[in-house]
Design a protein around this motif. Sequence first.
Motif, mmCIF file in Angstrom:
data_model
loop_
_atom_site.group_PDB
_atom_site.id
_atom_site.type_symbol
_atom_site.label_atom_id
_atom_site.label_comp_id
_atom_site.label_asym_id
_atom_site.label_seq_id
_atom_site.Cartn_x
_atom_site.Cartn_y
_atom_site.Cartn_z
ATOM 1 N N LEU A 81 0.848 -1.187 0.000
ATOM 2 C CA LEU A 81 0.000 0.000 0.000
ATOM 3 C C LEU A 81 0.883 1.237 0.000
ATOM 4 N N SER A 82 0.555 2.185 -0.882
ATOM 5 C CA SER A 82 1.365 3.403 -0.964
ATOM 6 C C SER A 82 0.519 4.572 -1.417
ATOM 7 N N GLY A 83 0.920 5.742 -0.996
ATOM 8 C CA GLY A 83 0.308 6.972 -1.477
ATOM 9 C C GLY A 83 1.039 7.540 -2.678
ATOM 10 N N LEU A 84 2.095 6.863 -3.104
ATOM 11 C CA LEU A 84 2.915 7.336 -4.228
ATOM 12 C C LEU A 84 2.718 6.437 -5.445
ATOM 13 N N PRO A 85 2.045 6.909 -6.484
ATOM 14 C CA PRO A 85 1.784 6.056 -7.647
ATOM 15 C C PRO A 85 3.054 5.555 -8.339
ATOM 16 N N ASP A 86 4.111 6.360 -8.350
ATOM 17 C CA ASP A 86 5.346 5.953 -9.018
ATOM 18 C C ASP A 86 6.082 4.846 -8.264
ATOM 19 N N ALA A 87 5.729 4.626 -7.009
ATOM 20 C CA ALA A 87 6.409 3.603 -6.210
ATOM 21 C C ALA A 87 6.207 2.204 -6.773
ATOM 22 N N GLU A 88 5.157 2.002 -7.517
ATOM 23 C CA GLU A 88 4.881 0.671 -8.069
ATOM 24 C C GLU A 88 6.049 0.154 -8.910
ATOM 25 N N LEU A 89 6.767 1.055 -9.547
ATOM 26 C CA LEU A 89 7.908 0.660 -10.380
ATOM 27 C C LEU A 89 8.983 -0.064 -9.569
ATOM 28 N N GLU A 90 9.100 0.256 -8.292
ATOM 29 C CA GLU A 90 10.117 -0.370 -7.445
ATOM 30 C C GLU A 90 9.825 -1.845 -7.163
ATOM 31 N N TYR A 91 8.620 -2.300 -7.486
ATOM 32 C CA TYR A 91 8.207 -3.674 -7.175
ATOM 33 C C TYR A 91 8.141 -4.569 -8.419
ATOM 34 N N GLU A 92 8.608 -4.048 -9.548
ATOM 35 C CA GLU A 92 8.577 -4.845 -10.774
ATOM 36 C C GLU A 92 9.332 -6.151 -10.578
ATOM 37 N N GLY A 93 8.705 -7.239 -10.976
ATOM 38 C CA GLY A 93 9.325 -8.552 -10.886
ATOM 39 C C GLY A 93 9.287 -9.180 -9.506
ATOM 40 N N LEU A 94 8.642 -8.526 -8.537
ATOM 41 C CA LEU A 94 8.628 -9.053 -7.164
ATOM 42 C C LEU A 94 7.309 -9.747 -6.800
ATOM 43 N N ASN A 95 6.388 -9.837 -7.763
ATOM 44 C CA ASN A 95 5.129 -10.557 -7.566
ATOM 45 C C ASN A 95 4.363 -10.046 -6.352
ATOM 46 N N VAL A 96 3.979 -8.773 -6.410
ATOM 47 C CA VAL A 96 3.175 -8.168 -5.347
ATOM 48 C C VAL A 96 1.897 -7.597 -5.958
ATOM 49 N N ALA A 97 0.903 -7.399 -5.110
ATOM 50 C CA ALA A 97 -0.287 -6.637 -5.488
ATOM 51 C C ALA A 97 -0.066 -5.231 -4.940
ATOM 52 N N PHE A 98 0.008 -4.246 -5.811
ATOM 53 C CA PHE A 98 0.269 -2.862 -5.419
ATOM 54 C C PHE A 98 -1.034 -2.081 -5.487
ATOM 55 N N ARG A 99 -1.368 -1.372 -4.405
ATOM 56 C CA ARG A 99 -2.583 -0.565 -4.372
ATOM 57 C C ARG A 99 -2.283 0.797 -3.775
ATOM 58 N N MET A 100 -3.006 1.765 -4.272
ATOM 59 C CA MET A 100 -2.876 3.129 -3.767
ATOM 60 C C MET A 100 -3.705 3.297 -2.503
#
Length: 122
Positions: A81-100
Amino acid sequence: MSQILLVDDNPVQLQIRETILRNAGFGVAIATSADSALVLLRTAGHHVGLVVTDHIMPGTSGAEFVRRLRASGDQMPVIVLSGLPDAELEYEGLNVAFRMKPLPPAELIELVRQRIREQNAA
């Protein structure tokens, strides 16, 4: 049923998510930092089936936490969970569900159920 590990340095956010998930019938463990979460997973990892983590935390970030978790060979479901939309890029290839954030309670509960179903089907 395995517990859900909540990782967040914000005690208010932890308490809110813990209450939401407990009221939905889930067992919950909490950690106030990525480092304490890694220690908990090493000592009681077999009791944890899913992690919900914040992205920005002092010390070890959510992204570094997930990288260390994956490097240890652990492929348990992770929701970030993050308030930063660009943070999703840091999780590429890590198999996570990213939500704002903010994530409404019903969406958090459904996402947790979905990830647990996916894990059980694998």
